[in-house]
Design an enzyme around this catalytic site. Sequence first.
Site, PDB file in Angstrom:
ATOM      1  CG  ASN A 109      35.243  39.771  43.463  1.00 22.20           C
ATOM      2  OD1 ASN A 109      36.070  40.687  43.561  1.00 22.20           O
ATOM      3  ND2 ASN A 109      35.356  38.803  42.567  1.00 22.20           N
ATOM      4  CB  VAL A 110      30.746  42.874  47.736  1.00 22.75           C
ATOM      5  CG1 VAL A 110      31.862  43.289  48.707  1.00 22.75           C
ATOM      6  CG2 VAL A 110      30.631  43.875  46.593  1.00 22.75           C
ATOM      7  CG  ASP A 111      30.516  39.237  42.417  1.00 25.50           C
ATOM      8  OD1 ASP A 111      31.416  39.817  41.773  1.00 25.50           O
ATOM      9  OD2 ASP A 111      30.575  38.018  42.706  1.00 25.50           O
ATOM     10  CG  HIS A 132      37.045  43.158  50.873  1.00 27.19           C
ATOM     11  ND1 HIS A 132      37.819  43.421  49.773  1.00 27.19           N
ATOM     12  CD2 HIS A 132      37.929  42.944  51.889  1.00 27.19           C
ATOM     13  CE1 HIS A 132      39.104  43.391  50.100  1.00 27.19           C
ATOM     14  NE2 HIS A 132      39.196  43.091  51.387  1.00 27.19           N
ATOM     15  N   GLY A 158      42.424  37.385  39.201  1.00 28.08           N
ATOM     16  CA  GLY A 158      41.774  38.687  39.024  1.00 28.08           C
ATOM     17  C   GLY A 158      41.870  39.637  40.183  1.00 28.08           C
ATOM     18  CB  SER A 170      45.630  44.850  41.482  1.00 23.97           C
ATOM     19  OG  SER A 170      44.937  45.393  42.602  1.00 23.97           O
TER      20      SER A 170
HETATM   21  N1  APR Z   1      40.177  38.153  34.083  1.00 19.76           N
HETATM   22  C1  APR Z   1      41.061  38.088  35.114  1.00 19.76           C
HETATM   23  N2  APR Z   1      41.629  39.169  35.692  1.00 19.76           N
HETATM   24  C2  APR Z   1      41.298  40.371  35.187  1.00 19.76           C
HETATM   25  C3  APR Z   1      40.394  40.535  34.118  1.00 19.76           C
HETATM   26  C4  APR Z   1      39.827  39.357  33.558  1.00 19.76           C
HETATM   27  N3  APR Z   1      38.959  39.403  32.542  1.00 19.76           N
HETATM   28  N4  APR Z   1      40.278  41.865  33.861  1.00 19.76           N
HETATM   29  C5  APR Z   1      41.076  42.500  34.755  1.00 19.76           C
HETATM   30  N5  APR Z   1      41.697  41.611  35.533  1.00 19.76           N
HETATM   31  C6  APR Z   1      42.637  41.851  36.632  1.00 19.76           C
HETATM   32  C7  APR Z   1      43.429  43.140  36.538  1.00 19.76           C
HETATM   33  O1  APR Z   1      44.576  42.958  35.720  1.00 19.76           O
HETATM   34  C8  APR Z   1      43.792  43.364  38.001  1.00 19.76           C
HETATM   35  O2  APR Z   1      44.975  42.682  38.355  1.00 19.76           O
HETATM   36  O3  APR Z   1      41.879  41.968  37.812  1.00 19.76           O
HETATM   37  C9  APR Z   1      42.601  42.752  38.752  1.00 19.76           C
HETATM   38  C10 APR Z   1      41.661  43.773  39.337  1.00 19.76           C
HETATM   39  O4  APR Z   1      42.348  44.501  40.331  1.00 19.76           O
HETATM   40  P1  APR Z   1      41.545  45.586  41.177  1.00 19.76           P
HETATM   41  O5  APR Z   1      40.697  46.395  40.276  1.00 19.76           O
HETATM   42  O6  APR Z   1      42.547  46.253  42.079  1.00 19.76           O
HETATM   43  O7  APR Z   1      40.530  44.716  42.068  1.00 19.76           O
HETATM   44  P2  APR Z   1      40.852  43.933  43.396  1.00 19.76           P
HETATM   45  O8  APR Z   1      42.282  43.449  43.408  1.00 19.76           O
HETATM   46  O9  APR Z   1      39.796  42.928  43.587  1.00 19.76           O
HETATM   47  O10 APR Z   1      40.693  45.077  44.536  1.00 19.76           O
HETATM   48  C11 APR Z   1      40.826  44.632  45.875  1.00 19.76           C
HETATM   49  O11 APR Z   1      40.169  46.816  46.649  1.00 19.76           O
HETATM   50  O12 APR Z   1      38.864  48.668  46.512  1.00 19.76           O
HETATM   51  C12 APR Z   1      39.047  47.493  47.181  1.00 19.76           C
HETATM   52  O13 APR Z   1      37.376  46.336  48.301  1.00 19.76           O
HETATM   53  C13 APR Z   1      37.862  46.599  47.022  1.00 19.76           C
HETATM   54  O14 APR Z   1      37.848  44.193  47.013  1.00 19.76           O
HETATM   55  C14 APR Z   1      38.438  45.332  46.403  1.00 19.76           C
HETATM   56  C15 APR Z   1      39.906  45.434  46.747  1.00 19.76           C
END
Ligand code: APR
Length: 235
Positions: free
Chosen positions: A89-91, A106, A177, A179
């Site tokens: 996360n960038v936050d 990131h 959190g 994917s």
């Molecule tokens: N609590 C925990 N997990 C959650 C919640 C929640 N309330 N809501 C959603 N999720 C989960 C989803 O089920 C999913 O597995 O968070 C995950 C989000 O996945 P993505 O949207 O793919 O985000 P992320 O894995 O951080 O993406 C990785 O991709 O686009 C790039 O740079 C960007 O850092 C990012 C990277």
Amino acid sequence: MKKKKIVILTGAGMSAESGIKTFRDSDGLWENYPVQQVASIEGYEENPRLVLDFYNARRKELLRTVPNHGHLKVAELENYYDVAVVTQNVDNLHERAGSSHVIHLHGELMKATSSRNPNDPACICDISPEHPEIRLGDKAADGSQLRPYIVWFGEAVPRFEDAIREAETADIFIIIGTSMQVYPAAGLIRYIRRGIPVYVIDPKVVPVSCASPVHTIAKGASEGMDELFKILLKE
Ligand code: APR
């Protein structure tokens, strides 16, 4: 007595309960914005104004956002363990919740840098909440156009080496959190020692392959961290 070491890999789901959209859930960020246009080095070179505006909007949203209970519980783990947070996360919500050792793979929304040499430490600077926008014509210390200190698709992930060193010495590995679709971040789990316990907190099933027992907590970050505390501290 030396504290056990916990490494926590977090992704967008960690900040979902703070109101920040994830990327790949339904109505996620990448459903509403073309990734290539707003999160790649090619996209920035093709249309810097569009990209600057995209991150200006996300930065202003962040200024209206606060850490959620999950962030606070992650920070509270430092009372019992030596904790390293490796976040995609960038936050800055982990830091604002009190986590003292956060590695941003990131980049960071509240920082800016040189568009000529984005990883030049002399050019990485803080963005003040009072002036949260980067505009065309704003200059970095090296005279180049100022850009967000974000790692875009197509760019190197310089902090991954630091993250590996943390993972290699973890006694417990926690994934919250994410994917696990974006590398090298998703590959961090390959560097943990065989057999250490792995906990995954995510409402959805996430593909985690490793030579360790994986404990899945199919809940959101806040509820999931409460459950994890009970498991870890036998509360
Ligand atoms: N609590 C925990 N997990 C959650 C919640 C929640 N309330 N809501 C959603 N999720 C989960 C989803 O089920 C999913 O597995 O968070 C995950 C989000 O996945 P993505 O949207 O793919 O985000 P992320 O894995 O951080 O993406 C990785 O991709 O686009 C790039 O740079 C960007 O850092 C990012 C990277």
